[in-house]
Design a protein around this motif. Structure first.
Motif, PDB file in Angstrom:
ATOM      1  N   LEU A 387       1.237  -1.054  -0.551  1.00 50.81           N
ATOM      2  CA  LEU A 387      -0.363   0.146  -0.038  1.00 50.81           C
ATOM      3  C   LEU A 387       0.876   1.410   0.445  1.00 50.81           C
ATOM      4  N   GLY A 388       1.397   1.832  -0.628  1.00 46.85           N
ATOM      5  CA  GLY A 388       2.677   3.004  -1.111  1.00 46.85           C
ATOM      6  C   GLY A 388       1.403   3.939  -1.399  1.00 46.85           C
ATOM      7  N   SER A 389       1.989   5.148  -2.230  1.00 48.59           N
ATOM      8  CA  SER A 389       1.202   6.461  -1.857  1.00 48.59           C
ATOM      9  C   SER A 389       0.318   6.423  -3.089  1.00 48.59           C
ATOM     10  N   GLY A 390       1.124   5.822  -4.580  1.00 46.17           N
ATOM     11  CA  GLY A 390      -0.178   5.688  -5.476  1.00 46.17           C
ATOM     12  C   GLY A 390      -1.256   4.628  -5.733  1.00 46.17           C
ATOM     13  N   THR A 391      -0.791   3.619  -4.729  1.00 44.10           N
ATOM     14  CA  THR A 391      -2.207   2.895  -4.819  1.00 44.10           C
ATOM     15  C   THR A 391      -3.079   3.697  -3.607  1.00 44.10           C
ATOM     16  N   ARG A 392      -2.871   4.218  -2.466  1.00 45.33           N
ATOM     17  CA  ARG A 392      -3.391   4.768  -1.745  1.00 45.33           C
ATOM     18  C   ARG A 392      -4.282   6.004  -2.299  1.00 45.33           C
ATOM     19  N   GLN A 393      -3.547   6.649  -3.403  1.00 48.78           N
ATOM     20  CA  GLN A 393      -4.584   8.380  -3.825  1.00 48.78           C
ATOM     21  C   GLN A 393      -5.502   7.165  -4.812  1.00 48.78           C
ATOM     22  N   ALA A 394      -5.498   6.273  -5.646  1.00 48.93           N
ATOM     23  CA  ALA A 394      -5.938   5.297  -6.505  1.00 48.93           C
ATOM     24  C   ALA A 394      -6.872   4.910  -6.240  1.00 48.93           C
ATOM     25  N   VAL A 395      -7.128   4.221  -4.187  1.00 48.54           N
ATOM     26  CA  VAL A 395      -8.157   4.485  -3.612  1.00 48.54           C
ATOM     27  C   VAL A 395      -8.676   5.224  -2.349  1.00 48.54           C
ATOM     28  N   GLN A 396      -8.718   5.629  -2.929  1.00 54.44           N
ATOM     29  CA  GLN A 396      -9.018   7.169  -2.379  1.00 54.44           C
ATOM     30  C   GLN A 396     -10.107   8.202  -3.396  1.00 54.44           C
ATOM     31  N   ALA A 397      -9.411   7.707  -4.579  1.00 56.04           N
ATOM     32  CA  ALA A 397     -10.252   7.633  -5.592  1.00 56.04           C
ATOM     33  C   ALA A 397     -11.594   7.659  -6.009  1.00 56.04           C
ATOM     34  N   GLU A 398     -11.279   5.993  -5.929  1.00 55.33           N
ATOM     35  CA  GLU A 398     -12.162   4.689  -6.545  1.00 55.33           C
ATOM     36  C   GLU A 398     -13.472   5.001  -4.971  1.00 55.33           C
ATOM     37  N   GLN A 399     -13.473   5.263  -4.308  1.00 57.08           N
ATOM     38  CA  GLN A 399     -13.783   5.549  -2.973  1.00 57.08           C
ATOM     39  C   GLN A 399     -14.696   6.142  -2.812  1.00 57.08           C
ATOM     40  N   SER A 400     -14.540   7.384  -3.269  1.00 56.75           N
ATOM     41  CA  SER A 400     -15.166   8.286  -3.726  1.00 56.75           C
ATOM     42  C   SER A 400     -15.623   8.782  -5.014  1.00 56.75           C
ATOM     43  N   ARG A 401     -15.546   7.602  -6.209  1.00 58.23           N
ATOM     44  CA  ARG A 401     -16.381   7.626  -7.528  1.00 58.23           C
ATOM     45  C   ARG A 401     -17.424   6.504  -6.717  1.00 58.23           C
ATOM     46  N   LEU A 402     -17.117   5.537  -5.726  1.00 64.61           N
ATOM     47  CA  LEU A 402     -17.913   4.922  -5.747  1.00 64.61           C
ATOM     48  C   LEU A 402     -19.452   5.028  -4.568  1.00 64.61           C
ATOM     49  N   GLY A 403     -18.784   6.291  -3.785  1.00 65.23           N
ATOM     50  CA  GLY A 403     -19.851   6.938  -2.954  1.00 65.23           C
ATOM     51  C   GLY A 403     -19.208   6.141  -1.775  1.00 65.23           C
ATOM     52  N   LEU A 404     -18.335   5.489  -1.536  1.00 64.86           N
ATOM     53  CA  LEU A 404     -18.184   4.947  -0.264  1.00 64.86           C
ATOM     54  C   LEU A 404     -16.931   6.273   0.752  1.00 64.86           C
ATOM     55  N   PRO A 405     -16.789   5.515   2.153  1.00 62.88           N
ATOM     56  CA  PRO A 405     -15.872   6.814   2.459  1.00 62.88           C
ATOM     57  C   PRO A 405     -14.088   7.241   1.934  1.00 62.88           C
ATOM     58  N   ALA A 406     -13.629   7.840   1.518  1.00 61.43           N
ATOM     59  CA  ALA A 406     -12.809   8.256   1.480  1.00 61.43           C
ATOM     60  C   ALA A 406     -11.816   8.309   2.018  1.00 61.43           C
ATOM     61  N   ASP A 407     -11.072   7.040   2.813  1.00 60.66           N
ATOM     62  CA  ASP A 407     -10.515   7.550   3.438  1.00 60.66           C
ATOM     63  C   ASP A 407      -8.618   6.765   3.180  1.00 60.66           C
ATOM     64  N   GLY A 408      -9.154   6.247   1.985  1.00 59.81           N
ATOM     65  CA  GLY A 408      -7.273   5.836   1.558  1.00 59.81           C
ATOM     66  C   GLY A 408      -7.330   4.315   1.544  1.00 59.81           C
ATOM     67  N   TRP A 409      -8.245   3.492   3.204  1.00 60.29           N
ATOM     68  CA  TRP A 409      -8.366   2.148   3.126  1.00 60.29           C
ATOM     69  C   TRP A 409      -8.907   1.295   2.483  1.00 60.29           C
ATOM     70  N   PRO A 410      -8.108   0.568   1.844  1.00 64.15           N
ATOM     71  CA  PRO A 410      -8.448  -0.678   0.867  1.00 64.15           C
ATOM     72  C   PRO A 410      -9.076  -1.599   1.726  1.00 64.15           C
ATOM     73  N   THR A 411     -10.255  -1.910   1.264  1.00 62.86           N
ATOM     74  CA  THR A 411     -11.095  -3.120   2.396  1.00 62.86           C
ATOM     75  C   THR A 411     -11.264  -4.209   1.223  1.00 62.86           C
ATOM     76  N   ALA A 412     -12.253  -5.049   1.856  1.00 60.25           N
ATOM     77  CA  ALA A 412     -12.979  -6.628   0.602  1.00 60.25           C
ATOM     78  C   ALA A 412     -13.762  -5.461   0.192  1.00 60.25           C
ATOM     79  N   ALA A 413     -14.709  -4.694   0.847  1.00 60.49           N
ATOM     80  CA  ALA A 413     -15.239  -4.428   0.235  1.00 60.49           C
ATOM     81  C   ALA A 413     -15.405  -3.484  -0.354  1.00 60.49           C
ATOM     82  N   LEU A 414     -14.454  -3.051  -1.006  1.00 64.80           N
ATOM     83  CA  LEU A 414     -13.975  -2.045  -2.463  1.00 64.80           C
ATOM     84  C   LEU A 414     -13.282  -2.713  -3.187  1.00 64.80           C
ATOM     85  N   LEU A 415     -12.638  -3.737  -3.559  1.00 69.77           N
ATOM     86  CA  LEU A 415     -12.166  -5.163  -4.224  1.00 69.77           C
ATOM     87  C   LEU A 415     -13.379  -5.270  -4.872  1.00 69.77           C
TER      88      LEU A 415
END
Length: 418
Positions: A387-415
């Motif tokens: 979980l590097g900076s690039g992955t954290r930023q991408a996670v946060q962007a996808e969380q925002s797009r999907l309406g999830l809390p965009a805290d940058g922490w990847p979970t099974a729900a996001l996956l």
């Protein structure tokens, strides 16, 4: 190393990480994943050719060193005993990656024993630390935290022959542009009597002493703290403390300002505005409901970012401009945050509140997530399960797009959603 130098990687320290500067910063038990941050592995010529006939290589190094001011007899004698170390190459090629979470690593590295040892050292060397703060503006807890994480206050400094390690890495064609200058600097240290090519040992990537520094940095920032006319970071704690202070100041330390503070966050807030690089004033965060866990928030106008190492349900910190110095010392987010937290504990802050972070992803799940993020057009770098900076930023962007809390922490729900 700063991080220009810190882009290496540690290798033998006690609980430190294992990869930060050019590639040999030591760090022991916890193979650190700064390895992911290592410099490019593409062969590049430095000031002279790499690889090939070893004698021809040494002749070229000698000529360059003498042209740079190293006495010819010194260079000739030192290089005559130089040997390639296959174990160094093995370490360089086989660096582990740092996959521990912040809570796992900080719990292990900021132990009660290390806190006690650090406090004892701050008392033992109080006058040296007073000088460090007076001359360089860097407080004792900051220096002590690095000292503790790097080598357990000098107890574990690495057992590789330093000169041979640098010769090996300069001859190797993976990163000669980084190590050939360090080899020339080591020859200058030999000429000055600060390095013995036969007996000086340290990390596998050539870092030396209680605060693990490369020769160029020792020459540039070294301070003779005990007045013996030499900078000996292996045996002199005073030299190590003041050299670290001088180096940290050179990285841009802002005297009298905080670096990190644990905070409490509300249950709901604009999570997409959190993360490194997204700044507000301290007052701006306070208006969103962020409060200090202990004591009071610093000056209202001070810029700060809110970082959530394990998401909104885990520990939370405000980090200030001085936090960037930690990132220059070591580019691993987990190591950096742990070192900064360690320093706050040494300065009197209470133990953090871990919260109840959502379960993260396994290595295989993280790789699967990175592949999906890359397919969506995000730059996550190498698919490595980290979980590097690039992955954290991408996670946060996808969380925002999907309406999830965009805290940058990847979970099974996001996956699952992706």
């Amino acid at each position: 190393m700063p991080f220009s130098r810190r882009l290496i990687s540690k290798c033998s320290l006690p609980l430190t990480l294992a990869s930060r500067r050019p590639a040999g910063r030591n760090t022991g038990l916890l193979v650190a994943g700064l390895s992911a941050l290592l410099l490019s592995s593409a062969p590049v010529e430095a000031n002279g050719p790499c690889g090939g006939d070893f004698k021809a290589f040494l002749d070229g190094v000698k000529a360059e060193a003498v042209a740079d001011g190293v006495p010819a007899p010194v260079a000739e004698k030192a290089l005559a005993q130089a040997r390639l170390d296959k174990q160094v190459i093995s370490r360089d090629r086989g660096q582990g990656v740092f996959r521990q979470t912040f809570l796992e690593f900080s719990d292990r590295s900021v132990s009660s024993a290390r806190l006690k040892h650090g406090a004892n050292n701050m008392a033992k060397f109080a006058r040296v630390f007073e000088r460090a703060e007076k001359d360089y503006g860097v407080p004792a807890p900051v220096i002590t935290a690095f000292w503790g994480l790097e080598t357990d206050f000098g107890a574990v400094q690495g057992d590789f022959n330093t000169f041979n390690a640098l010769v090996t890495l300069a001859h190797d064609c993976r990163r000669p542009q980084l190590f050939r200058p360090q080899l020339i600097a080591a020859l200058h240290m030999i000429a000055h009597g600060d390095l013995d090519p036969a007996t000086t040992t340290g990390a596998w990537a050539g870092e030396i002493g209680q605060v693990q520094m490369l020769p160029e940095d020792i020459i540039r920032y070294g301070v003779d703290g005990d007045g013996d006319g030499h900078v000996t970071l292996k045996t002199s704690s005073a030299d190590a403390i003041l050299t670290a202070a001088n180096f940290i100041r050179a990285l841009g330390w802002r005297k009298g300002e905080p670096w990190l503070m644990e905070v409490a966050v509300p249950a709901e807030m604009p999570w997409a505005e959190t993360g490194l690089g997204r700044e507000k004033t301290v007052d701006g965060w306070a208006r969103l409901g962020v409060t200090a866990r202990s004591g009071a928030l610093p000056a209202a106008t001070l810029p700060a970012s809110l970082i959530l190492p394990q998401g909104r349900k885990g520990p939370a910190f405000l980090v200030f401009p001085n936090f960037s110095i930690y990132l220059r010392w070591n580019q691993s987010f987990v190591y950096t945050t742990s070192a900064a937290y360690f320093a706050t504990r040494l300065a009197g802050a209470p133990k953090l509140t871990p919260g109840s972070p959502e379960t993260g992803l396994s290595v295989d799940e993280m790789k699967a997530l990175q592949k999906k993020l890359a397919a969506l057009g995000h730059d996550v770098g190498k698919v490595d399960g980290i979980l590097g900076s690039g992955t954290r930023q991408a996670v946060q962007a996808e969380q925002s797009r999907l309406g999830l809390p965009a805290d940058g922490w990847p979970t099974a729900a996001l996956l699952g959603r992706l």
